[in-house]
Design an enzyme around this catalytic site. Structure first.
Site, PDB file in Angstrom:
ATOM      1  N   LYS A 122       0.862  -1.186   0.000  1.00 10.49           N
ATOM      2  CA  LYS A 122       0.000   0.000   0.000  1.00 10.49           C
ATOM      3  C   LYS A 122       0.900   1.238   0.000  1.00 10.49           C
ATOM      4  CE  LYS A 122      -4.528   1.364   1.814  1.00 10.49           C
ATOM      5  NZ  LYS A 122      -5.189   1.499   0.526  1.00 10.49           N
ATOM      6  N   GLU A 179      -8.188  -5.893 -10.135  1.00 11.53           N
ATOM      7  CA  GLU A 179      -8.883  -5.134  -9.082  1.00 11.53           C
ATOM      8  C   GLU A 179      -9.302  -3.801  -9.679  1.00 11.53           C
ATOM      9  OE1 GLU A 179      -6.503  -3.826  -5.715  1.00 11.53           O
ATOM     10  OE2 GLU A 179      -4.730  -3.501  -6.953  1.00 11.53           O
TER      11      GLU A 179
HETATM   12  N1  PDD Z   1      -8.180   2.161  -1.261  1.00 11.22           N
HETATM   13  N2  PDD Z   1      -7.247  -1.966  -4.071  1.00 11.22           N
HETATM   14  C1  PDD Z   1      -6.711  -0.733  -4.120  1.00 11.22           C
HETATM   15  C2  PDD Z   1      -5.767  -0.402  -5.232  1.00 11.22           C
HETATM   16  C3  PDD Z   1      -7.042   0.209  -3.119  1.00 11.22           C
HETATM   17  O1  PDD Z   1      -6.497   1.439  -3.164  1.00 11.22           O
HETATM   18  C4  PDD Z   1      -7.963  -0.151  -2.102  1.00 11.22           C
HETATM   19  C5  PDD Z   1      -8.350   0.805  -1.004  1.00 11.22           C
HETATM   20  C6  PDD Z   1      -8.502  -1.455  -2.096  1.00 11.22           C
HETATM   21  C7  PDD Z   1      -9.458  -1.922  -1.038  1.00 11.22           C
HETATM   22  O2  PDD Z   1      -8.813  -2.112   0.192  1.00 11.22           O
HETATM   23  P1  PDD Z   1      -9.606  -1.983   1.577  1.00 11.22           P
HETATM   24  O3  PDD Z   1     -10.782  -2.918   1.503  1.00 11.22           O
HETATM   25  O4  PDD Z   1      -8.623  -2.421   2.585  1.00 11.22           O
HETATM   26  O5  PDD Z   1     -10.035  -0.557   1.697  1.00 11.22           O
HETATM   27  C8  PDD Z   1      -8.098  -2.332  -3.096  1.00 11.22           C
HETATM   28  C9  PDD Z   1      -8.350   3.096  -0.196  1.00 11.22           C
HETATM   29  C10 PDD Z   1      -9.747   3.135   0.333  1.00 11.22           C
HETATM   30  C11 PDD Z   1      -7.815   4.455  -0.630  1.00 11.22           C
HETATM   31  O6  PDD Z   1      -6.750   4.460  -1.212  1.00 11.22           O
HETATM   32  O7  PDD Z   1      -8.461   5.484  -0.383  1.00 11.22           O
END
Ligand code: PDD
Length: 282
Positions: A145, A177
């Protein structure tokens, strides 16, 4: 109030050096934790993912788990609203511009902020949202991340330009995704999801959805999702900490299934909301 390097300060005073490696190189990682009624959702899982991201970029964790818990509690307590998104951001600190890591012991930059949590509107839940597809042109460590989000920014903007809510990414004939969410496909009452690997972010919401499916006797299949399955899906769902479980009802301008949110998706959202309530009350 913003948390920056050990202090809670007003937004205007939360400033960093132009030499911060987050600013210069996008050299850092982040987390976003949804908070319902002042209770962080799946906190330990978010902190575990943060640790994995830090390990992957070889940046020591600046805080123990107990310290993170304390900081998160404090930032939640400083806000006037109950439902929040807590954003945490750690960079490799400030150093003369040089790609290689700075000297060991260079303090990382740690920033946290909390904003009102914005979840889908009732209109979006009722009709579902549109998505477009694009070739996934990101790097091969999408499981980290990381704050270097230029590809995700450009890919998400493709959706906005097309009047859609998300861009679904395709790599080598498979669905990976969304630009900022995970994607599930439903066909003949089976849920299909890509496996957690280096190509996608292991979503916390993704895990919750698969747990809820198992608890409710819904069959799910984890494996590479071919593009043709996406194109012939009965239902497509987008999941993330802020979108929760949201039906995608149009893909590249074509209706998904009958073009309305499907039954299984509606049930999954109900299970998700019930699970949230049970966690808040715990
Ligand atoms: N984004 N894939 C990507 C590329 C993401 O940036 C996110 C989340 C997810 C989903 O992950 P989670 O369920 O843990 O939120 C999948 C966050 C919300 C953001 O960047 O704002």
């Amino acid at each position: 109030m913003i948390y920056l390097n050990g202090r809670f300060v007003p937004l205007e005073e939360a400033t960093i050096s132009v030499l911060d490696r987050g600013f210069i190189f996008g050299d850092g990682v982040y987390e976003l934790i949804p908070v319902y009624s002042r209770k962080p959702f799946r906190l330990n899982e978010h902190l575990a993912r943060l640790q994995r991201s830090l390990d992957a970029i070889r940046l020591p964790n600046p805080h123990s788990e107990a310290e993170w818990h304390g900081l998160i509690d404090q930032i939640i307590g400083l806000q006037a609203f109950d439902d929040q998104s807590v954003y945490m951001h750690i960079t490799r600190g400030v150093a003369k511009r040089d790609h290689a890591f700075p000297a060991a012991g260079t303090p990382p930059t740690v920033m946290m902020m909390a904003n009102p949590l914005v979840t889908p509107t009732s209109a979006q839940i009722e009709t579902g949202v549109a998505a477009v597809t694009a070739v996934d042109n990101r790097w091969l460590r999408c499981d980290i991340k990381g704050i270097s989000l230029l590809p995700n920014v450009l890919l998400r903007q493709l959706a906005v330009d097309a009047g859609a809510a998300e861009t679904i990414l395709l790599r080598g004939g498979f669905m990976i995704e969304g630009a900022a969410s995970n994607i599930f496909v439903v066909k003949d009452e089976v849920i299909y999801a890509p496996p957690k690997n280096n190509l996608m972010l292991p979503g916390i919401t993704y895990d919750v959805v698969l747990e809820l499916a198992a608890q409710n006797g819904v069959q799910s299949h984890i494996g590479a999702v071919p593009e043709r399955l996406l194109r012939h899906a009965d239902e497509i769902w987008q999941t993330s900490s802020t979108r929760e479980v949201l039906a995608v009802t149009t893909l590249d301008g074509e209706p998904v299934g009958d073009g309305r949110p499907g039954l299984l998706g509606q049930r999954m959202l109900e299970w998700y909301q019930a699970y949230k309530l049970s966690v808040m009350r715990a």
